[in-house]
Design a protein around this motif. Structure first.
Motif, mmCIF file in Angstrom:
data_model
loop_
_atom_site.group_PDB
_atom_site.id
_atom_site.type_symbol
_atom_site.label_atom_id
_atom_site.label_comp_id
_atom_site.label_asym_id
_atom_site.label_seq_id
_atom_site.Cartn_x
_atom_site.Cartn_y
_atom_site.Cartn_z
ATOM 1 N N ARG A 15 0.697 -0.956 0.096
ATOM 2 C CA ARG A 15 0.048 0.224 0.013
ATOM 3 C C ARG A 15 0.898 1.246 -0.007
ATOM 4 O O ARG A 15 0.250 2.284 -0.029
ATOM 5 C CB ARG A 15 -1.050 0.078 1.166
ATOM 6 N N VAL A 16 2.260 1.133 0.060
ATOM 7 C CA VAL A 16 2.972 2.337 0.218
ATOM 8 C C VAL A 16 3.118 2.895 -1.282
ATOM 9 O O VAL A 16 3.086 2.256 -2.374
ATOM 10 C CB VAL A 16 4.477 1.667 0.184
ATOM 11 N N PRO A 17 2.846 4.368 -1.627
ATOM 12 C CA PRO A 17 2.819 4.935 -2.803
ATOM 13 C C PRO A 17 4.090 4.559 -3.637
ATOM 14 O O PRO A 17 5.082 4.400 -3.067
ATOM 15 C CB PRO A 17 2.431 6.329 -2.698
ATOM 16 N N PHE A 18 3.981 4.493 -5.059
ATOM 17 C CA PHE A 18 5.066 4.251 -5.848
ATOM 18 C C PHE A 18 6.029 5.402 -5.734
ATOM 19 O O PHE A 18 7.306 4.820 -5.645
ATOM 20 C CB PHE A 18 4.471 4.427 -7.328
ATOM 21 N N ILE A 19 6.005 6.559 -5.330
ATOM 22 C CA ILE A 19 7.120 7.543 -5.074
ATOM 23 C C ILE A 19 7.768 7.342 -3.810
ATOM 24 O O ILE A 19 8.907 7.889 -3.841
ATOM 25 C CB ILE A 19 6.306 8.886 -5.302
ATOM 26 N N CYS A 20 7.129 6.664 -2.984
ATOM 27 C CA CYS A 20 8.006 6.502 -1.713
ATOM 28 C C CYS A 20 8.604 4.912 -1.624
ATOM 29 O O CYS A 20 9.397 4.447 -0.704
ATOM 30 C CB CYS A 20 7.058 6.205 -0.384
ATOM 31 N N LEU A 21 8.713 4.237 -2.798
ATOM 32 C CA LEU A 21 9.147 2.721 -2.901
ATOM 33 C C LEU A 21 10.732 2.922 -2.773
ATOM 34 O O LEU A 21 11.321 1.982 -1.850
ATOM 35 C CB LEU A 21 8.788 2.088 -4.127
ATOM 36 N N ARG A 22 11.349 3.928 -3.134
ATOM 37 C CA ARG A 22 12.687 4.025 -2.938
ATOM 38 C C ARG A 22 13.151 4.207 -1.483
ATOM 39 O O ARG A 22 14.386 3.568 -0.960
ATOM 40 C CB ARG A 22 13.590 5.319 -3.767
ATOM 41 N N ILE A 23 12.387 4.675 -0.603
ATOM 42 C CA ILE A 23 12.683 4.883 0.844
ATOM 43 C C ILE A 23 12.452 3.394 1.410
ATOM 44 O O ILE A 23 13.108 3.136 2.613
ATOM 45 C CB ILE A 23 11.639 6.031 1.436
ATOM 46 N N VAL A 24 11.396 2.705 1.008
ATOM 47 C CA VAL A 24 11.066 1.302 1.846
ATOM 48 C C VAL A 24 12.383 0.532 1.669
ATOM 49 O O VAL A 24 13.005 -0.141 2.598
ATOM 50 C CB VAL A 24 10.076 0.872 1.133
ATOM 51 N N ARG A 25 12.972 0.627 0.272
ATOM 52 C CA ARG A 25 14.279 -0.113 -0.183
ATOM 53 C C ARG A 25 15.450 0.143 0.660
ATOM 54 O O ARG A 25 16.276 -0.604 0.936
ATOM 55 C CB ARG A 25 14.340 -0.243 -1.590
ATOM 56 N N ALA A 26 15.538 1.409 1.180
ATOM 57 C CA ALA A 26 16.834 1.980 1.756
ATOM 58 C C ALA A 26 16.519 1.655 3.334
ATOM 59 O O ALA A 26 17.365 2.063 4.066
ATOM 60 C CB ALA A 26 16.847 3.470 1.550
ATOM 61 N N THR A 27 15.291 1.187 3.798
ATOM 62 C CA THR A 27 15.064 1.251 5.220
ATOM 63 C C THR A 27 15.771 0.070 5.852
ATOM 64 O O THR A 27 16.468 0.206 6.896
ATOM 65 C CB THR A 27 13.537 0.896 5.531
ATOM 66 N N CYS A 28 15.716 -1.133 5.150
ATOM 67 C CA CYS A 28 16.413 -2.226 5.836
ATOM 68 C C CYS A 28 16.732 -3.457 4.595
ATOM 69 O O CYS A 28 16.211 -3.355 3.455
ATOM 70 C CB CYS A 28 15.725 -2.898 6.912
#
Length: 383
Positions: A15-28
């Motif tokens: 459910r994370v927006p597409f524009i935030c996916l890079r932040i998700v990948r950098a989290t852990c």
């Protein structure tokens, strides 16, 4: 969060927006690995597509816009009373600028973006969803008189992606080449057409894996009339189809092409002898070998009273929203009652005769026109 079961983590992250996916990948590392798993990608893309459909019907939707040699993701809020917030940049798309020089052209096909740098120096295919690019070595030389046109599509039988490149001097000698992703190589196409040409300023649009252009009959001493029409390059058969009809024929005029819901073509028409008048038409059927147009125009507007008596969409790029009954046209505009070719503007036309004008970023180069295209996140990988 790190202790959540995988299936629950997927339900949250999809459910994370597409524009935030890079932040998700950098989290852990765990989330980075999960976000690149094909099963999660399919779930995330499906969830984003469903969410986008709901949001578009009630509030806003996203498009990709090339301005000032950079690529942006923009939100469009068509029923916002605040004109200046109708169109807002959400940011430059996933570090493309760190990898690619100034971009002069951008094409969308099936979730992929083909980016052409200034002077045709480099070709880059990019999937913003993955944040992955693929550099493609061009095979042409860089003679200043050459003008190159490009198209991105795919073979329907194998879903293999290809790039078409050709140079058109408005002479019969035209060089066609095609690049295949699977073989990572260029080859010459045995394609000949002696009686029509495509201007390098007329950028094609991709629909269902094929590319459509506005074309003109070439000069001939024996011809008394010169027809204009559409042509389609079929990436499956690697051939051009027959001439396809236009809904209007009064020459000369300005025209631009766009796509509607990845299913139909739309055409913006503005005659030169009456620049105050624009029309937008939509196809009822479109295939490489056949095309038919709705008998009723989608939108018509008299822009003389709205913008400027002599205003012309010289190199317009546009899209329409059928449910909202509006068209959004990107082009150069005017600022403080005088034309300024460095200033980009968006014009939002309604079928009810309404108009909104939105100032966009100022461009450093007057010849860099804004280009807009739809975008749907895709799980396609660029191996």
């Amino acid at each position: 969060m790190s202790n959540l079961p995988r299936d629950l983590t997927e339900e949250v992250l999809c459910r994370v927006p597409f524009i935030c996916l890079r932040i998700v990948r950098a989290t852990c590392k765990k989330w980075n690995t999960l976000s690149k798993d094909l099963s999660f990608v399919k779930k995330h893309v499906a969830c984003q597509a469903k969410s986008a459909a709901v949001v578009a019907s009630v509030r806003e939707f996203m498009v990709v816009v090339m301005m000032d040699y950079r690529v942006y993701l923009m939100s469009i809020h068509l029923h916002n009373d605040d004109v200046e917030s109708c169109i807002k940049p959400q940011g430059k798309l996933i570090c493309l600028d760190d990898e690619v020089d100034d971009i002069s052209q951008v094409f969308h096909c099936d979730g992929l973006l083909l980016c052409i740098t200034k002077y045709n120096i480099r070709l880059t295919v990019w999937n913003p969803y993955w944040g992955i690019i693929r550099q493609i070595e061009p095979t042409h030389n860089f003679h200043i008189l050459e003008r190159y046109s490009y198209a991105l599509g795919y073979d329907k039988s194998s879903k293999s992606y290809k790039i078409l490149m050709f140079v058109d001097f408005v002479y019969p000698e035209i060089d066609f080449k095609i690049y295949e992703f699977n073989s990572n190589s260029w080859r010459v196409l045995d394609v000949t057409h002696q009686d029509w040409s495509i201007s390098e300023l007329n950028l094609g649009v991709s629909l269902k894996g094929n590319t459509y252009w506005f074309a003109s009959e070439m000069y001939s001493e024996t011809s008394e009339t010169y027809d204009d029409f559409l042509v389609c390059f079929d990436f499956t058969s690697e051939t051009f189809g027959p001439r396809l009809p236009l809904p209007v024929y009064e020459y000369p005029y300005n025209v631009s092409l766009s796509i509607v819901r990845e299913e139909q073509l739309a055409l913006l028409y503005q005659p030169w002898d009456d620049t105050s008048h624009i029309e937008i038409w939509i196809t009822t059927k479109i295939e490489p070998n056949t095309a038919s147009w709705n008998s009723k125009v989608f939108l018509t507007a008299n822009i003389q009273q709205l913008i400027h008596p002599q205003f012309q969409f010289t190199n317009a790029s546009f899209f329409i929203h059928e449910e909202k009954k509006v068209a959004v046209v990107f082009d150069k505009g005017k600022l403080k009652n005088c034309f300024n070719t460095r200033y980009n503007r968006a014009y939002i036309f309604g079928v009810d005769g309404s108009l909104k004008e939105v100032d966009l970023v100022e461009c450093a180069n007057s010849m860099c026109y804004p280009r807009v295209c739809s975008y749907v996140p895709s799980s396609v990988q660029l191996n």
